[in-house]
Design a protein around this motif. Structure first.
Motif, short mmCIF file in Angstrom:
data_model
loop_
_atom_site.label_atom_id
_atom_site.label_comp_id
_atom_site.label_asym_id
_atom_site.label_seq_id
_atom_site.Cartn_x
_atom_site.Cartn_y
_atom_site.Cartn_z
N HIS A 29 -3.13 -16.52 8.04
CA HIS A 29 -4.45 -16.14 7.54
C HIS A 29 -4.55 -16.17 6.01
CE1 HIS A 29 -5.66 -14.98 11.54
NE2 HIS A 29 -4.54 -14.30 11.65
N GLY A 30 -3.41 -16.26 5.33
CA GLY A 30 -3.44 -16.30 3.88
C GLY A 30 -2.30 -15.51 3.27
N PRO A 31 -2.40 -15.26 1.96
CA PRO A 31 -1.33 -14.55 1.27
C PRO A 31 -1.20 -13.12 1.77
CG PRO A 31 -3.25 -14.75 -0.14
CD PRO A 31 -3.53 -15.55 1.10
N GLY A 32 0.01 -12.58 1.65
CA GLY A 32 0.25 -11.21 2.07
C GLY A 32 -0.37 -10.22 1.11
N GLY A 33 -0.71 -9.08 1.63
CA GLY A 33 -1.29 -8.01 0.83
C GLY A 33 -0.23 -7.08 0.29
N VAL A 34 -0.70 -5.99 -0.26
CA VAL A 34 0.16 -5.00 -0.91
C VAL A 34 -0.23 -3.62 -0.42
CG1 VAL A 34 0.74 -3.96 -3.14
CG2 VAL A 34 0.42 -6.42 -2.98
N ALA A 72 2.28 15.61 -6.67
CA ALA A 72 2.52 17.04 -6.51
C ALA A 72 1.32 17.67 -5.81
CB ALA A 72 2.77 17.69 -7.87
N GLU A 73 0.15 17.08 -6.04
CA GLU A 73 -1.09 17.58 -5.45
C GLU A 73 -1.37 16.99 -4.07
OE1 GLU A 73 -1.09 17.49 -9.87
OE2 GLU A 73 -0.87 15.91 -8.35
N SER A 74 -0.77 15.87 -3.69
CA SER A 74 -0.81 15.25 -2.37
C SER A 74 -0.49 13.77 -2.45
CB SER A 74 -2.11 15.49 -1.61
OG SER A 74 -1.87 15.24 -0.23
N HIS A 75 -1.50 12.83 -2.38
CA HIS A 75 -1.13 11.42 -2.37
C HIS A 75 -2.27 10.47 -2.77
CE1 HIS A 75 -2.96 11.65 1.73
NE2 HIS A 75 -3.35 10.43 1.44
N LEU A 76 -1.84 9.25 -3.13
CA LEU A 76 -2.72 8.09 -3.32
C LEU A 76 -2.13 6.97 -2.49
CD1 LEU A 76 -4.70 6.09 -4.74
CD2 LEU A 76 -2.95 5.84 -6.50
N CYS A 77 -2.99 6.26 -1.76
CA CYS A 77 -2.53 5.10 -1.01
C CYS A 77 -3.56 3.98 -1.15
CB CYS A 77 -2.32 5.45 0.46
SG CYS A 77 -1.32 4.24 1.31
N VAL A 78 -3.07 2.77 -1.46
CA VAL A 78 -3.93 1.59 -1.65
C VAL A 78 -3.38 0.48 -0.75
CG1 VAL A 78 -4.74 -0.13 -3.30
CG2 VAL A 78 -4.31 2.22 -4.07
N HIS A 79 -4.28 -0.16 0.00
CA HIS A 79 -3.90 -1.31 0.83
C HIS A 79 -4.82 -2.48 0.44
CE1 HIS A 79 -1.65 1.38 3.48
NE2 HIS A 79 -2.71 2.17 3.49
N THR A 80 -4.22 -3.66 0.24
CA THR A 80 -5.02 -4.83 -0.12
C THR A 80 -4.95 -5.90 0.98
OG1 THR A 80 -3.33 -6.17 -1.28
CG2 THR A 80 -4.45 -4.42 -2.55
N TRP A 81 -6.04 -6.63 1.11
CA TRP A 81 -6.15 -7.79 1.99
C TRP A 81 -6.67 -8.93 1.13
CZ3 TRP A 81 -6.82 -2.87 3.65
CH2 TRP A 81 -6.17 -2.50 4.84
N PRO A 82 -5.78 -9.66 0.44
CA PRO A 82 -6.23 -10.69 -0.49
C PRO A 82 -7.01 -11.81 0.17
CG PRO A 82 -3.84 -10.72 -0.24
CD PRO A 82 -4.33 -9.52 0.48
N GLU A 83 -6.69 -12.14 1.42
CA GLU A 83 -7.40 -13.22 2.10
C GLU A 83 -8.86 -12.86 2.35
OE1 GLU A 83 -5.82 -10.62 5.42
OE2 GLU A 83 -5.18 -11.21 3.41
N GLN A 84 -9.17 -11.55 2.33
CA GLN A 84 -10.55 -11.08 2.49
C GLN A 84 -11.12 -10.50 1.20
OE1 GLN A 84 -10.87 -8.34 5.79
NE2 GLN A 84 -9.40 -9.49 7.00
N ARG A 85 -10.30 -10.47 0.15
CA ARG A 85 -10.66 -9.83 -1.13
C ARG A 85 -11.16 -8.41 -0.86
NH1 ARG A 85 -9.47 -12.58 -5.19
NH2 ARG A 85 -10.66 -11.37 -6.67
N ALA A 86 -10.39 -7.70 0.00
CA ALA A 86 -10.74 -6.35 0.43
C ALA A 86 -9.62 -5.37 0.10
CB ALA A 86 -11.02 -6.33 1.93
N VAL A 87 -10.00 -4.11 -0.06
CA VAL A 87 -9.05 -3.04 -0.41
C VAL A 87 -9.52 -1.76 0.26
CG1 VAL A 87 -8.12 -1.65 -2.34
CG2 VAL A 87 -8.57 -4.09 -2.68
N THR A 88 -8.55 -0.94 0.70
CA THR A 88 -8.88 0.42 1.11
C THR A 88 -8.14 1.37 0.19
OG1 THR A 88 -7.12 0.54 2.77
CG2 THR A 88 -9.30 -0.19 3.52
N LEU A 89 -8.83 2.45 -0.18
CA LEU A 89 -8.29 3.48 -1.07
C LEU A 89 -8.31 4.82 -0.36
CD1 LEU A 89 -10.31 2.59 -4.29
CD2 LEU A 89 -8.02 1.80 -3.68
N ASP A 90 -7.29 5.62 -0.60
CA ASP A 90 -7.17 6.94 0.00
C ASP A 90 -6.58 7.87 -1.05
OD1 ASP A 90 -6.12 9.18 1.43
OD2 ASP A 90 -5.86 7.96 3.22
N VAL A 91 -7.36 8.87 -1.46
CA VAL A 91 -6.91 9.86 -2.43
C VAL A 91 -7.10 11.23 -1.81
CG1 VAL A 91 -7.29 10.88 -4.72
CG2 VAL A 91 -7.59 8.41 -4.40
#
Length: 129
Positions: A54-59, A66-85
């Motif tokens: 489907h295309g290049p791999g994401g990240v 200390a306060e909890s978390h940040l998580c980022v997922h990328t889908w470069p083939e769709q130029r899409a990202v999900t963010l979680d704070v």
């Protein structure tokens, strides 16, 4: 356990491809944004996925705070990202810092469209009179 959980689904990101493809570069940008927002990183994992038919791999970039978390997922083939704070507000209200972090990441990815959600978690019980 009271805290603020922010999520965002980003579409048609107009950012430089490096932010969607390079785990080290994205990880550094996330770490910088965390510190600039006034949050405290205590651990991190940055991972590049292999290309597929489907295309290049994401990240995936995850920073344990200390306060909890940040998580980022990328889908470069769709130029899409999900963010979680997520920030716990035990001892202090970190909500403004979470919002600042989310805003910095939105600016980094330059999405054409964003679907955002905010969830207050673990409501503080009212004290009986």
């Amino acid at each position: 356990m009271q805290g603020l959980h922010l999520t965002a689904d980003l579409r048609d990101c107009r950012c430089a491809p490096v932010w969607l493809l390079d785990a080290a570069a994205l990880g550094q940008a996330c770490a910088d944004a965390v510190r600039h927002a006034g949050l405290q990183p205590v651990g991190q994992v940055f991972h590049e996925f292999p290309a597929t038919a489907h295309g290049p791999g994401g990240v995936t970039a995850t920073i344990l705070l200390a306060e909890s978390h940040l998580c980022v997922h990328t889908w470069p083939e769709q130029r899409a990202v999900t963010l979680d704070v997520y920030v716990c507000n035990f001892g202090a209200d970190h909500s403004d810092k979470a919002r600042a972090l989310m805003d910095a990441l939105l600016a980094l990815f330059e999405p054409s469209s964003v679907q955002r959600h905010a969830l207050q978690r673990g409501a503080v019980p009212e004290l009986a009179a």
